[in-house]
Design an enzyme around this catalytic site. Structure first.
Site, PDB file in Angstrom:
ATOM      1  N   ASN A   9       0.860  -1.191   0.000  1.00 52.36           N
ATOM      2  CA  ASN A   9       0.000   0.000   0.000  1.00 52.36           C
ATOM      3  C   ASN A   9       0.895   1.240   0.000  1.00 52.36           C
ATOM      4  OD1 ASN A   9      -1.864   2.008   0.432  1.00 52.36           O
ATOM      5  ND2 ASN A   9      -2.289   1.446   2.561  1.00 52.36           N
ATOM      6  N   TRP A  10       0.945   1.898  -1.151  1.00 57.85           N
ATOM      7  CA  TRP A  10       1.864   3.048  -1.283  1.00 57.85           C
ATOM      8  C   TRP A  10       1.302   4.316  -0.636  1.00 57.85           C
ATOM      9  CZ3 TRP A  10       3.321   2.555  -7.219  1.00 57.85           C
ATOM     10  CH2 TRP A  10       4.053   1.374  -7.400  1.00 57.85           C
ATOM     11  N   LYS A  11       0.036   4.297  -0.276  1.00 55.65           N
ATOM     12  CA  LYS A  11      -0.622   5.484   0.314  1.00 55.65           C
ATOM     13  C   LYS A  11      -0.410   6.709  -0.598  1.00 55.65           C
ATOM     14  CE  LYS A  11       0.118   3.363   4.764  1.00 55.65           C
ATOM     15  NZ  LYS A  11       0.049   3.500   6.196  1.00 55.65           N
ATOM     16  N   HIS A  93      -9.574   0.871   5.235  1.00 58.33           N
ATOM     17  CA  HIS A  93      -8.246   1.048   5.841  1.00 58.33           C
ATOM     18  C   HIS A  93      -8.397   1.975   7.052  1.00 58.33           C
ATOM     19  CE1 HIS A  93      -4.134   2.350   6.465  1.00 58.33           C
ATOM     20  NE2 HIS A  93      -3.755   1.261   5.812  1.00 58.33           N
ATOM     21  N   GLU A  95      -6.757   4.383   8.113  1.00 55.01           N
ATOM     22  CA  GLU A  95      -6.596   5.827   7.835  1.00 55.01           C
ATOM     23  C   GLU A  95      -7.890   6.407   7.263  1.00 55.01           C
ATOM     24  OE1 GLU A  95      -2.920   5.463   5.633  1.00 55.01           O
ATOM     25  OE2 GLU A  95      -1.945   4.911   7.514  1.00 55.01           O
ATOM     26  N   GLU A 165      -5.421  -5.377  10.733  1.00 52.18           N
ATOM     27  CA  GLU A 165      -4.421  -4.329  10.910  1.00 52.18           C
ATOM     28  C   GLU A 165      -4.666  -3.589  12.224  1.00 52.18           C
ATOM     29  OE1 GLU A 165      -2.516  -3.032   7.063  1.00 52.18           O
ATOM     30  OE2 GLU A 165      -4.328  -1.863   7.206  1.00 52.18           O
ATOM     31  N   GLY A 171       2.324   1.980  10.759  1.00 52.58           N
ATOM     32  CA  GLY A 171       3.257   3.089  10.595  1.00 52.58           C
ATOM     33  C   GLY A 171       3.987   3.474  11.871  1.00 52.58           C
ATOM     34  N   SER A 210       3.351  -2.512  10.404  1.00 52.82           N
ATOM     35  CA  SER A 210       4.807  -2.521  10.561  1.00 52.82           C
ATOM     36  C   SER A 210       5.450  -3.856  10.184  1.00 52.82           C
ATOM     37  CB  SER A 210       5.190  -2.099  11.982  1.00 52.82           C
ATOM     38  OG  SER A 210       4.745  -0.771  12.229  1.00 52.82           O
ATOM     39  N   GLY A 231       2.663  -1.289   4.379  1.00 55.35           N
ATOM     40  CA  GLY A 231       2.664   0.145   4.075  1.00 55.35           C
ATOM     41  C   GLY A 231       4.090   0.635   3.837  1.00 55.35           C
ATOM     42  N   GLY A 232       4.691   1.203   4.880  1.00 49.07           N
ATOM     43  CA  GLY A 232       6.007   1.827   4.773  1.00 49.07           C
ATOM     44  C   GLY A 232       7.047   1.007   4.013  1.00 49.07           C
TER      45      GLY A 232
HETATM   46  C1  PEP Z   1      -0.853  -0.049   6.120  1.00 52.01           C
HETATM   47  O1  PEP Z   1      -0.866   1.098   5.758  1.00 52.01           O
HETATM   48  O2  PEP Z   1      -1.773  -0.806   5.796  1.00 52.01           O
HETATM   49  C2  PEP Z   1       0.268  -0.521   6.931  1.00 52.01           C
HETATM   50  C3  PEP Z   1       0.197  -1.717   7.439  1.00 52.01           C
HETATM   51  O3  PEP Z   1       1.318   0.358   7.118  1.00 52.01           O
HETATM   52  P1  PEP Z   1       2.748   0.011   7.787  1.00 52.01           P
HETATM   53  O4  PEP Z   1       3.239  -1.264   7.142  1.00 52.01           O
HETATM   54  O5  PEP Z   1       3.608   1.184   7.450  1.00 52.01           O
HETATM   55  O6  PEP Z   1       2.514  -0.161   9.233  1.00 52.01           O
END
Ligand code: PEP
Length: 249
Positions: A9-11, A93, A95, A165, A171, A210, A231-232
Site C-alpha cells: 500500500n503506497w498510500k 483502511h 486511515e 491491521e 506506521g 509494521s 505500508g512503509g
Molecule cells: C498499512 O498502511 O496498511 C500498513 C500496514 O502500514 P505500515 O506497514 O507502514 O505499518
C-alpha cells in the site's frame, strides 16, 4: 492450501517517476510462489497497469466510492477502477476510518460497491491501542466484520480478502507479535467458517502493521496468517522483495 499474498500500500507517496522506478524494481525481482499486488495512488494506476501487463502483479485501489455512478465530485467508482486495470481494492483502511470518518456502515457500503462494480474487496479491520488495552480487540474486530456480513452476506466474502491491521501497529514500527496476530486471524476465520466452512477455509487473512523483512518470517509461519498488507516497507523495493520472499511457499 491458501496461496500467500503480499499487498503493498503506497498510500499518498511518490512521484510519477519514483512510482515507476519502484514498480520496475519489484517486477524485475518478481517472486514465485505467492500472489503480489500493489496499491498505487489513483493517479498512478493507469501507468502502473501498463508496467505490470507482462508480469503476474495485480493492482488494487486504496479506496473507492460507495456509489456506482453520479454526481459525487472527487470520487472514483469501482467500474472506473476495473476499466483502468484494478482487480481489487482496499476497503476500510484505518486511515480512512480514523482520518476521513468512514464508519462501519460506510465501509460496508463500499464493500458492496466494490463487488457490484467487479472489484474484489480487501476488508481492513483492527482495533486502536485504547481498545486493545481495554481488552476489546475481539469485540471491535467482530463488530467491523459483522457490519459487512450483514449487508454483503457470506457470499460477499467468496472473492474477498480480510486484512487484520491493529491501528496501533500501522506506521509505528511496533508490530503485533505473531501470536497476537494469529489469535485474531483465527477468530476472523472461524467467524466466517460459521457461515460457510468453504469460505472460512479459503479466505486469505493478511496481517498489516509494521511488517518488515525482520519480522515477516515469524508472522508468515502462523497457520492463519496468509500474507501481509505492507505500508512503509512497500516503498522500499529491497525491503518489499525480501518480505515477498519470506511469504513465498
Ligand atoms: C498499512 O498502511 O496498511 C500498513 C500496514 O502500514 P505500515 O506497514 O507502514 O505499518
Amino acid at each position: 492450501m491458501r496461496k500467500p499474498l503480499v499487498v503493498g500500500n503506497w498510500k499518498m507517496n511518490g512521484s510519477r517517476e519514483s512510482a515507476r522506478d519502484l514498480l520496475r524494481a519489484v517486477i524485475a525481482k518478481e517472486t514465485e510462489g505467492l500472489d503480489l499486488m500493489v496499491c498505487p495512488p489513483f493517479i498512478f494506476i493507469d501507468m502502473a497497469a501498463e508496467l505490470v501487463k507482462a508480469s503476474g502483479i495485480e493492482l488494487a485501489a486504496q479506496n473507492l466510492a460507495s456509489h456506482q455512478v453520479g454526481a459525487f465530485t472527487g470520487e472514483v467508482s469501482a467500474e472506473m477502477l476495473v476499466e483502468f486495470g484494478c482487480s481489487h481494492t482496499l476497503v476500510g483502511h484505518s486511515e480512512r476510518r480514523v482520518l476521513f470518518g468512514e464508519t462501519d456502515e460506510i465501509v460496508a457500503a463500499k464493500f458492496v460497491s466494490a463487488l457490484n462494480g467487479g472489484l474484489a474487496p480487501i476488508l481492513c479491520v483492527g482495533e486502536s491501542l485504547a481498545q486493545r488495552e481495554a481488552g476489546e480487540t475481539d469485540l471491535v474486530v467482530m463488530q467491523q466484520l459483522e457490519e459487512v456480513l450483514k449487508v454483503a452476506g457470506i457470499a460477499g466474502f467468496e472473492r474477498s480478502i480480510v486484512a487484520y491491521e491493529p491501528v496501533w501497529a500501522i506506521g509505528t514500527g511496533k508490530s503485533a507479535t505473531a501470536e497476537e496476530a494469529e489469535t485474531v486471524h483465527r477468530l476472523i476465520r472461524s467467524r466466517l467458517a460459521e457461515e460457510s466452512k468453504q469460505v472460512g477455509d479459503k479466505i486469505r487473512v493478511l496481517y498489516g502493521g509494521s511488517v518488515k523483512p525482520e519480522n515477516a518470517k515469524e508472522l508468515f509461519a502462523m497457520d492463519n496468517i496468509d500474507g501481509a498488507l505492507v505500508g512503509g516497507a512497500s516503498l522500499d523495493a529491497k525491503a518489499f522483495i525480501e518480505i515477498c520472499e519470506a511469504a513465498a511457499k
